[in-house]
Design a protein around this motif. Sequence first.
Motif, PDB file in Angstrom:
ATOM      1  N   VAL A  98      41.782  43.847  33.167  1.00  0.00           N
ATOM      2  CA  VAL A  98      43.247  43.510  33.402  1.00  0.00           C
ATOM      3  C   VAL A  98      44.209  43.417  33.877  1.00  0.00           C
ATOM      4  O   VAL A  98      44.796  43.094  33.484  1.00  0.00           O
ATOM      5  CB  VAL A  98      42.796  44.042  32.015  1.00  0.00           C
ATOM      6  CG1 VAL A  98      41.885  43.655  30.583  1.00  0.00           C
ATOM      7  CG2 VAL A  98      43.266  45.837  31.395  1.00  0.00           C
ATOM      8  N   ALA A  99      44.251  44.750  34.826  1.00  0.00           N
ATOM      9  CA  ALA A  99      45.855  45.361  35.051  1.00  0.00           C
ATOM     10  C   ALA A  99      45.746  45.131  36.294  1.00  0.00           C
ATOM     11  O   ALA A  99      44.255  46.103  36.987  1.00  0.00           O
ATOM     12  CB  ALA A  99      46.567  45.075  34.238  1.00  0.00           C
TER      13      ALA A  99
ATOM     14  N   TYR B 144      53.435  46.011  38.383  1.00  0.00           N
ATOM     15  CA  TYR B 144      52.262  45.722  38.155  1.00  0.00           C
ATOM     16  C   TYR B 144      52.658  44.616  37.684  1.00  0.00           C
ATOM     17  O   TYR B 144      52.744  43.321  37.830  1.00  0.00           O
ATOM     18  CB  TYR B 144      52.348  46.212  36.240  1.00  0.00           C
ATOM     19  CG  TYR B 144      53.617  45.820  36.175  1.00  0.00           C
ATOM     20  CD1 TYR B 144      53.533  44.867  34.926  1.00  0.00           C
ATOM     21  CD2 TYR B 144      54.414  46.533  36.199  1.00  0.00           C
ATOM     22  CE1 TYR B 144      55.165  44.370  34.116  1.00  0.00           C
ATOM     23  CE2 TYR B 144      56.251  46.167  34.950  1.00  0.00           C
ATOM     24  CZ  TYR B 144      56.023  45.443  34.489  1.00  0.00           C
ATOM     25  OH  TYR B 144      56.856  45.517  33.916  1.00  0.00           O
ATOM     26  N   TRP B 145      50.918  43.701  37.108  1.00  0.00           N
ATOM     27  CA  TRP B 145      50.845  42.537  36.679  1.00  0.00           C
ATOM     28  C   TRP B 145      48.844  42.659  35.986  1.00  0.00           C
ATOM     29  O   TRP B 145      48.600  43.638  35.806  1.00  0.00           O
ATOM     30  CB  TRP B 145      50.770  42.020  38.476  1.00  0.00           C
ATOM     31  CG  TRP B 145      49.413  42.183  38.611  1.00  0.00           C
ATOM     32  CD1 TRP B 145      49.659  41.743  40.651  1.00  0.00           C
ATOM     33  CD2 TRP B 145      47.782  41.815  39.136  1.00  0.00           C
ATOM     34  NE1 TRP B 145      48.781  42.219  40.991  1.00  0.00           N
ATOM     35  CE2 TRP B 145      47.136  41.861  39.871  1.00  0.00           C
ATOM     36  CE3 TRP B 145      46.990  41.265  37.668  1.00  0.00           C
ATOM     37  CZ2 TRP B 145      45.829  42.453  40.673  1.00  0.00           C
ATOM     38  CZ3 TRP B 145      45.618  41.779  37.798  1.00  0.00           C
ATOM     39  CH2 TRP B 145      44.782  42.009  39.547  1.00  0.00           C
ATOM     40  N   THR B 146      49.180  42.103  35.144  1.00  0.00           N
ATOM     41  CA  THR B 146      48.537  41.700  33.981  1.00  0.00           C
ATOM     42  C   THR B 146      47.246  40.292  34.750  1.00  0.00           C
ATOM     43  O   THR B 146      47.859  39.335  34.529  1.00  0.00           O
ATOM     44  CB  THR B 146      49.200  41.932  32.942  1.00  0.00           C
ATOM     45  OG1 THR B 146      49.804  42.536  32.785  1.00  0.00           O
ATOM     46  CG2 THR B 146      48.170  41.849  31.349  1.00  0.00           C
TER      47      THR B 146
ATOM     48  N   ARG C 208      46.619  39.351  28.096  1.00  0.00           N
ATOM     49  CA  ARG C 208      48.468  39.360  28.402  1.00  0.00           C
ATOM     50  C   ARG C 208      48.795  39.145  26.860  1.00  0.00           C
ATOM     51  O   ARG C 208      48.046  38.913  26.048  1.00  0.00           O
ATOM     52  CB  ARG C 208      48.833  38.212  29.070  1.00  0.00           C
ATOM     53  CG  ARG C 208      49.267  38.411  30.335  1.00  0.00           C
ATOM     54  CD  ARG C 208      49.761  36.942  31.112  1.00  0.00           C
ATOM     55  NE  ARG C 208      49.969  36.901  33.042  1.00  0.00           N
ATOM     56  CZ  ARG C 208      50.298  36.602  33.681  1.00  0.00           C
ATOM     57  NH1 ARG C 208      49.457  35.400  32.567  1.00  0.00           N
ATOM     58  NH2 ARG C 208      49.629  36.162  34.951  1.00  0.00           N
TER      59      ARG C 208
ATOM     60  N   ILE D 191      49.272  45.913  27.363  1.00  0.00           N
ATOM     61  CA  ILE D 191      48.605  46.396  28.031  1.00  0.00           C
ATOM     62  C   ILE D 191      49.185  47.161  29.726  1.00  0.00           C
ATOM     63  O   ILE D 191      49.133  47.863  29.827  1.00  0.00           O
ATOM     64  CB  ILE D 191      47.285  45.265  28.813  1.00  0.00           C
ATOM     65  CG1 ILE D 191      45.794  45.651  27.876  1.00  0.00           C
ATOM     66  CG2 ILE D 191      46.416  45.708  30.214  1.00  0.00           C
ATOM     67  CD1 ILE D 191      44.266  43.940  27.861  1.00  0.00           C
ATOM     68  N   ALA D 192      49.801  45.724  29.428  1.00  0.00           N
ATOM     69  CA  ALA D 192      50.785  46.165  30.768  1.00  0.00           C
ATOM     70  C   ALA D 192      51.828  47.798  29.783  1.00  0.00           C
ATOM     71  O   ALA D 192      51.505  48.593  31.240  1.00  0.00           O
ATOM     72  CB  ALA D 192      51.647  45.346  31.269  1.00  0.00           C
TER      73      ALA D 192
END
Length: 184
Positions: free
Chosen positions: A86-87, A105-107, A112, A116-117
């Motif tokens: 997911v990320a 970070y990235w998701t 999104r 989660i991030a």
Amino acid sequence: MDTGPVLPAPATASAPELVLRPWRDTDAEALLAAYRDPVLRRHTRVPVTNPAEARRWLAGTRADWHAGRRFSFAVVEPHPGEATLVANVVLKNVAPGTPGAEVGYWTAAPARGRGIAAHALETLSRWAFCRFGLSRLDLLHQVDNPASCRVAEKTGYRLAEVVPARPPFPRDGHRHVRWAPPPA
């Protein structure tokens, strides 16, 4: 081959249970799927558009772990029998004797808007302060990424300054800072 710790992020009222773990060679397909998202590609520096680039990216994460300078975690939602990527969260620019480092970070697109991030970044931040004894973490993003501003603010990273554009980033950026919690 795993080269680092697995960090649990228990479910909260606003975010699912997550596991932060080192990236694995078997994550190549999920990594490629995440990078098909044009929003993700716009806000990251290293392209991952084919299996060879995915293998290089994954090999780079292992090399960075071994060098002790950059610690990338695949963020997965555990499900019976499998896990869903997911990320990604990363602690970078770690150097002995320095008080600070940087997080990023990235998701993945399907994940999104679910907290989660912020949940993964909070877990990474606590680990970084505890594991490395840092006093400060910086978070940088381009000004055209308001979602990153929201994640930063949700996780205690306060806007410190606007940073002028510099390659490879074509736009000005924001630098957010989070200070280590006081000793207990």
